[in-house]
Scaffold this active site. Sequence first.
Site, PDB file in Angstrom:
ATOM      1  N   ASP A   1     -42.003  43.320  28.074  1.00  0.00           N
ATOM      2  CA  ASP A   1     -41.292  43.337  29.357  1.00  0.00           C
ATOM      3  C   ASP A   1     -41.623  44.648  30.057  1.00  0.00           C
ATOM      4  OD1 ASP A   1     -39.213  42.962  31.475  1.00  0.00           O
ATOM      5  OD2 ASP A   1     -38.560  41.348  30.151  1.00  0.00           O
TER       6      ASP A   1
ATOM      7  N   HIS B   1     -44.715  44.174  31.279  1.00  0.00           N
ATOM      8  CA  HIS B   1     -44.687  43.764  32.684  1.00  0.00           C
ATOM      9  C   HIS B   1     -44.977  44.901  33.647  1.00  0.00           C
ATOM     10  CE1 HIS B   1     -41.938  40.062  31.668  1.00  0.00           C
ATOM     11  NE2 HIS B   1     -43.139  39.994  31.110  1.00  0.00           N
TER      12      HIS B   1
END
Length: 368
Positions: free
Chosen positions: A207, A229
């Site tokens: 993430d 991410h």
Amino acid sequence: MHSYQLLGLAAVGSLVSAAPAPSRVSEFAKKASTCTFTSASEASESISSCSDVVLSSIEVPAGETLDLSDAADGSTITFEGTTSFGYKEWKGPLIRFGGKDLTVTMADGAVIDGDGSRWWDSKGTNGGKTKPKFMYIHDVEDSTFKGINIKNTPVQAISVQATNVHLNDFTIDNSDGDDNGGHNTDGFDISESTGVYISGATVKNQDDCIAINSGESISFTGGTCSGGHGLSIGSVGGRDDNTVKNVTISDSTVSNSANGVRIKTIYKETGDVSEITYSNIQLSGITDYGIVIEQDYENGSPTGTPSTGIPITDVTVDGVTGTLEDDATQVYILCGDGSCSDWTWSGVDLSGGKTSDKCENVPSGASC
């Protein structure tokens, strides 16, 4: 000399000889302020009386927090050996800090091991098992954390709500989750903070490497991010504090990640994002977006329809370079009418991937 005088002198002499020397008093005080704990309950109950704390190979019982929030102001906390945690489905956190003027560090070879695979189910915080947050640095002021080594968190690693804290040379390694269901394993989540300075972090996860949801005077420099991410601001909006201001993210690399640089705000919410700088960011192996700035998030996903309640202003992008995968988009900007302004871009050089034909309301100074 009378006999009662001799008795008096003898009594005085015995009192003098019974009193410890000043150096011994000092040594006793020093010992009393240095504490080594081998259990979570001992540490939580007694940490306030110690100026020098050693946490030695603590096994935190299932469903409990290693609660260090009562640490004495000015104290030093050192992790030794492996800190581990029993398994239970609950919200956590597994570790909580609090206090002022703290120095938190680790002995050589020490690790805080979440053994997150026991919770991983590819759903993160979106369902499945209830997974504990890992570490809260909340209500901490004027403190330094350095050389913290973290492995395999169940979900989000570090939540920061603090004032004037330096987080130096962290390692957050959730790479085992790449093929084993790790999800929502953010590195640093920052909110309601003023003065957060992160340098030299290595984050391997699934993430955001860093996500700044609110706060001001925040920097992230010299970071190495992979697997996740990217370097994110937001999502901004829908919280008690919805302002992000004076943020610098610089001299960092992002590899094998969904995004490189990202700013996202919540659809139809209010707030403000301003004075943002991304400088000298090297990308490689990006699968979705090299640079993505959008004002359309709702329920955790983009809608394609931007709103104007959270302006994004005074954004500098300087020297974002690198390579993208074939299916990735180099730059995507989706702004509401007039809600993005005063942007300055230079040295953006991305290869691979494709350009977007869906950008909207791109401010002067930027290109899509």
